[in-house]
Design a protein around this motif. Structure first.
Motif, PDB file in Angstrom:
ATOM      1  N   LYS A   1     113.637 -27.397 -50.021  1.00 45.27           N
ATOM      2  CA  LYS A   1     113.995 -26.046 -49.592  1.00 45.27           C
ATOM      3  C   LYS A   1     113.555 -25.776 -48.161  1.00 45.27           C
ATOM      4  O   LYS A   1     114.286 -25.192 -47.367  1.00 45.27           O
ATOM      5  CB  LYS A   1     113.396 -25.005 -50.530  1.00 45.27           C
ATOM      6  N   ALA A   2     112.352 -26.221 -47.816  1.00 45.29           N
ATOM      7  CA  ALA A   2     111.855 -26.025 -46.450  1.00 45.29           C
ATOM      8  C   ALA A   2     112.722 -26.779 -45.456  1.00 45.29           C
ATOM      9  O   ALA A   2     113.029 -26.272 -44.374  1.00 45.29           O
ATOM     10  CB  ALA A   2     110.399 -26.496 -46.344  1.00 45.29           C
ATOM     11  N   TRP A   3     113.146 -27.996 -45.807  1.00 49.11           N
ATOM     12  CA  TRP A   3     114.004 -28.773 -44.924  1.00 49.11           C
ATOM     13  C   TRP A   3     115.362 -28.098 -44.763  1.00 49.11           C
ATOM     14  O   TRP A   3     115.885 -28.004 -43.650  1.00 49.11           O
ATOM     15  CB  TRP A   3     114.184 -30.182 -45.476  1.00 49.11           C
ATOM     16  N   LEU A   4     115.934 -27.606 -45.870  1.00 48.74           N
ATOM     17  CA  LEU A   4     117.223 -26.917 -45.792  1.00 48.74           C
ATOM     18  C   LEU A   4     117.137 -25.651 -44.933  1.00 48.74           C
ATOM     19  O   LEU A   4     118.040 -25.346 -44.165  1.00 48.74           O
ATOM     20  CB  LEU A   4     117.712 -26.553 -47.191  1.00 48.74           C
ATOM     21  N   ASN A   5     116.034 -24.907 -45.060  1.00 54.67           N
ATOM     22  CA  ASN A   5     115.875 -23.654 -44.296  1.00 54.67           C
ATOM     23  C   ASN A   5     115.648 -23.926 -42.800  1.00 54.67           C
ATOM     24  O   ASN A   5     115.890 -23.051 -41.994  1.00 54.67           O
ATOM     25  CB  ASN A   5     114.734 -22.821 -44.860  1.00 54.67           C
ATOM     26  N   SER A   6     115.181 -25.108 -42.455  1.00 55.72           N
ATOM     27  CA  SER A   6     114.942 -25.432 -41.050  1.00 55.72           C
ATOM     28  C   SER A   6     116.228 -25.850 -40.332  1.00 55.72           C
ATOM     29  O   SER A   6     116.240 -25.972 -39.123  1.00 55.72           O
ATOM     30  CB  SER A   6     113.904 -26.538 -40.918  1.00 55.72           C
ATOM     31  N   LYS A   7     117.297 -26.078 -41.057  1.00 63.11           N
ATOM     32  CA  LYS A   7     118.572 -26.532 -40.468  1.00 63.11           C
ATOM     33  C   LYS A   7     119.438 -25.369 -40.112  1.00 63.11           C
ATOM     34  O   LYS A   7     119.602 -24.397 -40.634  1.00 63.11           O
ATOM     35  CB  LYS A   7     119.321 -27.477 -41.415  1.00 63.11           C
TER      36      LYS A   7
END
Length: 124
Positions: free
Chosen positions: A118-124
């Motif tokens: 989720k953190a990786w998706l939100n950083s994109k």
């Protein structure tokens, strides 16, 4: 060279030739160059950074039941032996489906948590 690769290149050339604009002044060289460019653009070998790890992916076209399909593969050398794979008719969607398969397998194996994804998706 495999017969299937040669057959794939010929079929893609035939299919893409109908997409080329026709013009009386165009020589065979221009048509051949345009077809070669379209065919070469079907193969992709690239990389991306996923959760701080450099991952490789590839896209390979192939003919399946006289239709153009794309095979995607994703792997992260030095991090895990997991490989994401997908087969699809969509040239633009094969990397997404391949990445989804990789993430699903990584999540099931426990090397990626839901919070990390989720953190990786939100950083994109």
């Amino acid at each position: 060279m495999k017969v299937s690769v040669v057959f794939s290149v010929v079929m893609v050339g035939i299919m893409t030739s109908s997409l080329l604009p026709t013009c009386e002044a165009q020589g065979w060289e221009a048509v051949a160059a345009a077809v070669a460019e379209k065919i070469a653009g079907l193969w992709v070998n690239d990389h991306m950074v996923f959760l701080g790890h450099t991952c490789q992916y590839s896209v390979t076209p192939r003919i399946k039941k006289l239709e153009l399909w794309f095979k995607g593969r994703m792997w992260c050398p030095g991090w895990t032996a997991i490989r994401g794979e997908a087969d699809t008719r969509s040239r633009s969607g094969v990397v997404t489906k391949t990445t989804q398969d990789f993430v699903r397998k990584a999540f099931e194996s426990g090397i990626v948590t839901e919070a990390q994804a989720k953190a990786w998706l939100n950083s994109k």
